[in-house]
Design a protein around this motif. Structure first.
Motif, PDB file in Angstrom:
ATOM      1  N   HIS A  97      45.851  42.706  44.024  1.00  0.00           N
ATOM      2  CA  HIS A  97      45.547  42.633  42.584  1.00  0.00           C
ATOM      3  C   HIS A  97      45.827  41.224  42.040  1.00  0.00           C
ATOM      4  N   LEU A  99      43.838  39.227  40.712  1.00  0.00           N
ATOM      5  CA  LEU A  99      42.902  38.785  39.670  1.00  0.00           C
ATOM      6  C   LEU A  99      42.786  39.862  38.615  1.00  0.00           C
ATOM      7  N   GLN A 100      42.523  39.428  37.389  1.00  0.00           N
ATOM      8  CA  GLN A 100      42.269  40.396  36.314  1.00  0.00           C
ATOM      9  C   GLN A 100      40.893  40.134  35.714  1.00  0.00           C
ATOM     10  N   GLY A 102      39.025  37.582  36.209  1.00  0.00           N
ATOM     11  CA  GLY A 102      38.177  37.011  37.253  1.00  0.00           C
ATOM     12  C   GLY A 102      37.662  35.613  36.975  1.00  0.00           C
ATOM     13  N   THR A 105      39.466  33.011  39.037  1.00  0.00           N
ATOM     14  CA  THR A 105      39.572  33.468  40.426  1.00  0.00           C
ATOM     15  C   THR A 105      38.822  32.608  41.448  1.00  0.00           C
TER      16      THR A 105
ATOM     17  N   ARG B  12      40.623  47.493  42.821  1.00  0.00           N
ATOM     18  CA  ARG B  12      39.694  47.520  41.690  1.00  0.00           C
ATOM     19  C   ARG B  12      38.232  47.440  42.131  1.00  0.00           C
ATOM     20  N   TYR B  25      29.398  36.185  33.439  1.00  0.00           N
ATOM     21  CA  TYR B  25      30.018  35.848  32.161  1.00  0.00           C
ATOM     22  C   TYR B  25      28.926  35.316  31.236  1.00  0.00           C
TER      23      TYR B  25
END
Lengths: 159, 780
Positions: A97, A99-100, A102, A105, B12, B25
């Motif tokens: 985990h 990265l959140q 991203g 990253t 995830r 993005y």
């Protein structure tokens, strides 16, 4: 003034005509449409734009595209295997985990791969110091540090 | 049946695309015929615009158009979503907030013109050629000086730069409590102004289709439906169904991407004038001077106690600097989200808080991770720790003596806590931090010539924002429910649409865990969709740690409807009474028999309804739900921070940071821990490194990463985190939310540790080496 440039990006030869003031990161993102390399600041400090140039992690916002003439560039899009299997460092970020959102990253991974090549079994302090040029606002670095430690081991083990 | 997914550490689902550079993005979106915008911004903190000359700029290569405030004068101003009523029953002062300046600029960075060209470089070059003639006016930047006699006035409608003076609590009862106190602890401090710094700068890309007479705005936003509602209904007067807002992958928010910003309006409006898509991408320097800032309170706080350290009353007076204009939720942050949290975890019987909100020549201030609650926690936990030291009580003991232990608990500041166990988190944190071994570690530090200190913070927050009726009665101009839709496909896989928005929180995984767990299917069979008003039915978005508690519950409510309909279908297929059908993770069974239908079989029957109760039921399996919570949720916990100071240099090292949180039920512990790590780092950042500074004449001194110290990897330690669990009593998942806790609890824990190490009563944030060194010189 327009200049002609040629380089290798993710193993493919590319040639283009760009304005002389075009940054390498702009060339990668806008001309080659490789949008995995990000821009998070304008003072070469956040590291989101980090790519590999001739075997060395560099900030692509701090180079003009024409300074990369003849170079071999790897971006985040060129790191996983062609069949989609993640590079051990990418896999380590996923497993830990690291990265959140991203956004930082790709730069983190590019820097980490370069670092791990020379540091197969790094200490926490070495990893933290090596991340001095990469900012992350989400993770508090805790899991990035864990990811890089695990990724470096996996790379050394030839996974 | 599959293993339970709730509570599982699942990797995830979103990570593969982020790790391979395949995230999309907003800046990654380039539309056909794209044009690019750059904003001309005020270099002055306060000035009249005497004239704007565009001739040279318009002739520059590639320029398509330049618009100024005059062109946008028919649009409405940017609205504020929360009406605060002042102590005299009058509405707060709401000065117009134009998207492009109308005759006056009020902070460095205020938008003056939008320059649109074929390329971003051309727009930038042309912006340099826009000639604005300013008459510079005196400026005020310090909130505590904004109401001084003779201070420069920002808005005609807000005399003395005062937006409102607001109060909560019984002042007379509070004064009476102080009159009989055995001891009063008093502190005066500044909660420092912060700049959020999501790593992805803001981006807005507006386009207009003449064929459909419709707009699409791609924007880095935490709440696309709210953005659309505010922009169409309040600013542009457009029909809502003619505007689509897309917020795809968003690179962090922390509050700063909640708001409707001027740039979003300007590019959307301009796209129609030009007949071309218009994209603006903020650079970091612009982000520093145009993203809403956070905090900036000046506070005097007092705690009254009896001789045993039992709290009798708390009195707080705060001046909140809201910047030059009211941002979208600016008004509720230093009031509703602040004063209501001043009870903390304690039985303080009376509390009075008065808040004065003032305008200054600075970037507008709004919610930043925690939003009001970090400021409240800082007040309470600095007071409590200081009181313990003054009363010669153990800081854990004074907390225990005053903890709320019975629930539900009605505080004197409007909230009713449903559940908690503050002793449990305190005790666990003490163990995790090895408080018992601190004395030995302090001695070891002393032997090296270092100073060591330990500090606690026992925080509480109100999350799961919010019961709409309560929020409405307090001035909210919007509802605060959430919406969700569960679309079951004929072959049994599921797409879920949520009004919550993920910009790092991992909803695509957490929400999928909830759905897959309930439906008894592999998580791979569930996808979560968010961030597009054309796909998601409605949404209030993500802020205030509300996503799982409110957005997750909306999904659960929709799942309940799916199951209810599934039971009817199963009853038909199994030739049983509906009342005899029971459902358990993926199986519809006839009670007391081995007759059953799998979820996928029921879904198939709904879409291939050959054998189907057509007289009673519509085909298909698709349900939506709106959920409005009945109360806030109350995550709480205890943080213990241990620091070491080098007195020679003033450098502070965080040696240990231990966090024990009660977030109620936890869906994915791995993700929750990540939220705590990140939040604590932002909290340590506020306390040790980060501080927005303006010069007296309003120039932003901390406008880049050279000057504004964002925490780096070697500024912080690895953390020890753990949880205790009292499930929330009023939502079906028992969840409370975890996104902001770290940023709420960490600053007080850090400063409590540092003041312990230095042996001083107080020290300002950020406690940089210079600040610490100066404090030591002063003391010695």
């Amino acid at each position: 003034m327009a200049v002609k440039i040629s380089m290798k990006v993710n193993g493919k030869a590319v040639t283009a005509e760009v304005e002389d003031r075009t940054l390498l990161v702009t060339f990668i993102r806008e001309h080659l449409r490789l949008t995995g390399t990000h821009v998070g600041c304008d003072t070469a400090q956040c590291g989101a734009c980090t790519v590999d140039m001739d075997g060395r992690a560099v900030k692509s916002c701090a180079f003009l595209a024409m300074q990369a003439e003849g170079a071999s560039i790897t971006t985040i899009e060129g790191v996983a295997k062609p069949d989609g299997t993640l590079h051990p460092m990418q896999a380590a970020f996923k497993e830990n985990h690291g990265l959140q959102c991203g956004f930082c990253t790709p730069g983190m991974v590019m820097n980490a791969i370069d670092f791990a090549r020379g540091n197969p079994n790094p200490t926490e302090q070495q990893i933290r110091e090596a991340l001095d040029g990469n900012l992350c606002r989400c993770t508090g670095y805790h899991n990035i540090v864990k990811s890089i430690a695990a990724g470096a081991k996996a790379m050394a083990a030839g996974k | 049946m599959n293993a339970p997914l709730i509570g599982a550490r699942i990797e995830r689902k979103e990570d593969y695309r982020f790790l391979t550079g395949a995230g999309q993005y907003t800046d990654d979106v380039t539309l056909p015929n794209q044009s690019h915008a750059v904003f001309v911004r005020s270099p002055h903190a306060h000035a009249k615009i005497k004239s704007i000359k565009l001739d040279r700029a318009k002739k520059a290569p590639g320029v398509l158009a330049i618009y100024t405030g005059e062109d946008l004068s028919k649009l409405g101003g940017l609205p504020c979503g929360w009406l605060i009523t002042d102590v005299n029953g009058q509405p707060m002062k709401e000065p117009p907030h134009p998207s492009l300046a109308q005759g006056k600029v009020r902070y460095v960075g205020d938008q003056v013109a939008i320059v649109i060209a074929e390329t971003e470089d051309q727009a930038r070059d042309a912006a340099e050629l826009v000639e604005v003639d300013y008459e510079v006016l005196p400026a005020v930047v310090d909130g505590s000086k904004a109401r001084a006699k003779g201070a420069p006035q920002l808005h005609d409608i807000a005399p003395d730069n005062t937006c409102y003076v607001w109060a909560l609590g019984d002042k007379a009862a509070c004064d009476a409590a102080f009159a009989k106190a055995a001891h009063v602890t008093k502190l005066e401090f500044i909660n420092n102004r912060l700049i959020p710094n999501a790593m992805e700068p803001r981006v807005a890309n507006g386009s207009y289709s003449r064929a459909d007479d419709a707009y699409t705005l791609y924007v880095a936003s935490q709440n696309p439906h709210v953005e659309r509602l505010l922009m169409t209904a309040f600013v542009m007067g457009l029909p809502e169904h003619k505007v689509r807002v897309v917020a795809g992958d968003v690179g962090g928010g922390f509050g700063s991407k909640i708001y409707l910003y001027a740039e979003d309006v300007a590019v959307t409006w301009a796209s129609r004038q030009l007949g071309r898509p218009v994209k603006w991408t903020s650079d970091r320097s612009e982000a520093f001077m145009s993203d809403a800032h956070g905090r900036d309170h000046h506070t005097v706080a007092e705690l009254a106690m009896d001789k045993d350290g039992r709290f009798l009353g708390m009195r707080v007076k705060t001046t909140a600097n809201v910047g030059a204009y009211l941002s979208t939720f600016a008004s509720c942050v230093p009031t509703i989200l602040y004063a209501t949290l001043l009870a903390g975890q304690y039985k303080t019987p009376v509390i009075h808080c008065e808040v004065t909100a003032v305008f200054t020549n600075t970037v507008p201030v709004d919610a930043y991770r925690g939003a009001g609650r970090p400021e409240a926690t800082y007040v309470v936990e600095r007071l409590v720790e200081t009181a313990a030291r003054e009363m010669k009580l153990d800081p854990a003991e004074i907390r225990r003596r005053n903890f709320i232990t019975e629930f539900p608990y009605q505080t004197p500041v409007a909230l009713q806590y449903d559940i908690g166990n503050y002793n449990a988190t305190l005790e666990a944190a003490q163990k995790l931090a090895d408080v018992a071994g601190f004395a030995a570690r302090k001695k070891a530090s002393q032997a090296k010539g270092r100073l060591r200190g330990l500090g606690y913070a026992a925080y509480i927050e109100a999350c799961g924002i919010a019961p709409s009726a309560v929020a409405g009665s307090l001035g909210a101009r919007a509802g605060l429910f959430e919406a969700g839709e569960v679309r079951v496909h004929p072959t049994g896989s599921v797409t879920v649409f949520t009004g919550s928005h993920s910009h790092g929180q991992g909803h695509e995984t957490t929400f999928a865990q909830v759905v897959a767990d309930r439906l008894g299917m592999p998580i791979e069979n569930v996808d979560i969709v968010h961030g597009d008003t054309s796909k998601v039915l409605f949404g209030m978005g993500t802020y205030g740690s509300r996503s799982i508690a409110v957005g997750g519950t909306a999904i659960v409510k929709a799942l309940d409807k799916i199951v209810a309909k599934g039971k009817k279908i199963a009853a038909h297929l199994l030739e049983a009474a509906e009342a005899d059908i029971e459902y358990d993770r993926g199986e519809f069974r006839v009670k007391g028999t081995d007759k059953k239908k799998m979820f996928g079989e029921v879904a198939f029957a709904a879409y291939v309804p050959h054998n189907y109760p057509h007289d009673k039921l519509e085909p298909g399996l698709n349900e939506n739900a709106f959920y409005d919570p009945s109360n806030f949720t109350f995550p709480a916990g205890t943080y213990v921070c241990e620091v070491e100071v080098d007195p020679e240099t003033g450098k502070v090292t965080v040696e240990k940071f231990s966090a024990v949180d009660d977030f109620g039920k936890i869906i994915n512990p791995m993700i929750v821990e990540g939220q705590v790590h990140g939040g604590v780092t932002q909290g340590i950042g506020q306390a040790m490194l980060e501080g927005c500074r303006y010069s007296d004449d309003g120039q932003l001194m901390t406008g880049s990463y050279m000057d504004y110290c964002l925490p780096r990897a070697d500024d912080v330690p690895s953390y020890q985190v753990d949880t205790r669990e009292t499930p929330c009593t009023h939502n079906p998942l028992g969840v409370k939310g975890c996104g902001e806790a770290g940023a709420i609890g960490a600053p007080a824990a850090f400063i409590n540790a540092l003041t312990d190490a230095l042996g001083v009563k107080d020290i300002p944030m950020p406690a940089t080496p210079q600040v610490v060194w100066n404090a030591l010189q002063k003391k010695n």
